[in-house]
Write an enzyme that holds these catalytic residues in place. Sequence first.
Site, mmCIF file in Angstrom:
data_model
loop_
_atom_site.group_PDB
_atom_site.id
_atom_site.type_symbol
_atom_site.label_atom_id
_atom_site.label_comp_id
_atom_site.label_asym_id
_atom_site.label_seq_id
_atom_site.Cartn_x
_atom_site.Cartn_y
_atom_site.Cartn_z
ATOM 1 N N GLY A 216 0.830 -1.192 0.000
ATOM 2 C CA GLY A 216 0.000 0.000 0.000
ATOM 3 C C GLY A 216 0.868 1.247 0.000
ATOM 4 O O GLY A 216 1.971 1.273 -0.557
ATOM 5 N N SER A 217 0.409 2.272 0.666
ATOM 6 C CA SER A 217 1.071 3.571 0.570
ATOM 7 C C SER A 217 2.398 3.661 1.310
ATOM 8 O O SER A 217 3.099 4.669 1.172
ATOM 9 C CB SER A 217 0.129 4.671 1.067
ATOM 10 O OG SER A 217 -0.972 4.805 0.188
ATOM 11 N N THR A 218 2.780 2.640 2.092
ATOM 12 C CA THR A 218 4.128 2.680 2.663
ATOM 13 C C THR A 218 5.174 2.662 1.553
ATOM 14 O O THR A 218 6.290 3.170 1.731
ATOM 15 C CB THR A 218 4.385 1.507 3.622
ATOM 16 O OG1 THR A 218 4.231 0.263 2.923
ATOM 17 C CG2 THR A 218 3.430 1.561 4.803
ATOM 18 N N PHE A 219 4.806 2.106 0.381
ATOM 19 C CA PHE A 219 5.758 2.057 -0.724
ATOM 20 C C PHE A 219 5.993 3.437 -1.342
ATOM 21 O O PHE A 219 6.965 3.640 -2.065
ATOM 22 C CB PHE A 219 5.289 1.074 -1.806
ATOM 23 C CG PHE A 219 6.365 0.743 -2.806
ATOM 24 C CD1 PHE A 219 7.346 -0.191 -2.506
ATOM 25 C CD2 PHE A 219 6.415 1.379 -4.041
ATOM 26 C CE1 PHE A 219 8.357 -0.486 -3.420
ATOM 27 C CE2 PHE A 219 7.416 1.092 -4.956
ATOM 28 C CZ PHE A 219 8.396 0.153 -4.636
ATOM 29 N N LYS A 220 5.116 4.366 -1.040
ATOM 30 C CA LYS A 220 5.335 5.723 -1.554
ATOM 31 C C LYS A 220 6.627 6.324 -1.027
ATOM 32 O O LYS A 220 7.160 7.266 -1.638
ATOM 33 C CB LYS A 220 4.133 6.605 -1.197
ATOM 34 C CG LYS A 220 2.870 6.241 -1.981
ATOM 35 C CD LYS A 220 1.649 6.989 -1.479
ATOM 36 C CE LYS A 220 0.396 6.535 -2.233
ATOM 37 N NZ LYS A 220 -0.849 7.081 -1.675
#
Length: 487
Positions: A216-220
Amino acid sequence: MNTTLRRLASVVMVMFLALMVSTTWIQFFHADELNSDTRNIRSIYAEYGRARGPIVVGGEAVALSKPVDDEFGYQREYTNGKLYSPLTGFFSLANGTTRIENTENDFLNGQADALWVDRLQNLLTGRDPEGSSVELTIDPKAQQAAWDALGDQRGAAVALDPKTGAILALVSKPSFDPNDLASHSTKEAGEAYTNLLNDDSKPLNSRATNWTYPPGSTFKLVTAAAALESGDYDADTSIDAPDTYQPPGTDRSIGNYGGTSCSSSGQMSLADALRISCNTAFAELGVDLGSDALYEQANAFGWNEPFQVPFNTDASIFPEPSDAFAPAFVAQAAIGQWDVRETPLQVAVTTAAIANGGEVMQPYSVDTVRDPQLEVVRETSPTSVRRAISQETANQLTDMMIGVVEDGSGRSAQISGVTVAGKTGTAQHGEGAPPHVWFTGFAPAEDPQVAVAVVVENGGTVGTSEATGGAVAAPIAKAVMEAVLNG
């Protein structure tokens, strides 16, 4: 001596020579194989007849061997078994060994090459052999805080010292009690193992190290790092942030959480896009950067290779770019969806690298090994794996992550009097299924002492599509960080 007797004598000599050679070959070259054979009952009695060394956390044994009045001599016992089993693993007559019990077996049973002097002294004095103690890096308060904060939810929490890579907490739920597998009754231990294998929740698998999730957005954080490292962006660079984004070559659009708009103007800074976790902005940014840049940045943080802590962990996955890696997939990958997968340990390593000025430290869980006289025979030294990002990029990402916690999606991770840097994540993983929710961060931001990653499966106790990393996972991470900072 006639010819017949000479021939007979020659044949007998050859047979004796062949017997001697074959016996020597088996006893010398196959010794290890024979000793480890599960059918070798003498080896089993020898292994269980030794005082196996303890596994120690915070000065207290969490695994130890106690004398018992049976044919084996010692019984392995685990205090707070479920709390520490993702680290200790188990030592089982029926099912073998796992994790620390496996990787440190030669020290625990006293047979490591480094202990030859101790073994020689035992031989000369007639003293019973003893194993070495293995001291872990775990902070017992942080471990307990992670366990308590996760509660009955399925998921995992990992905390690291960003400067050294030492694992301060590693919790996986649901867990298992290794005492059930340590029974000297092979029937009871076998049944317990079978029940655990058949359990749908898979408690034998550590969700912290050997279970991969969509990030999810942790990969941002990785996408933002790739952008900053390119030299074409900084935290204040204005990027597109449309209400929806349709990648080239597809008729399917990507929207923002809850169908919201990130910016009335359709533009926002990279820092603000991270602060509110804008999907459309990062999806388009990922396509602009390209799959090669994302792949190289992910690999720099440790994707696509396992860690040894010292037991093996599963590798996090970012697919290698190919002709089939269409822009639509790149857009999804940039926001932590599609075929991107990561372990909670990898998320913690990535965050710790940002906290450590861009340098990735090798994560490890064994601090010191001591012989029965408590002399140090092995001590782990912190090891740098590589530089993932520049100090300048790390500084910018830190400031951006502070914004996430102070005035963005991660407010629930705020700690009074402490500056916290963090990032939330909400990962879709199945049609109609509640999302897995994440939080990762470190504190204090100006002098990081702890980096943490938390994942809670299927929205945790919220259990609906409305679950978010900020609401569910961030408070757990906060509890772990507070436990470390408060000592």
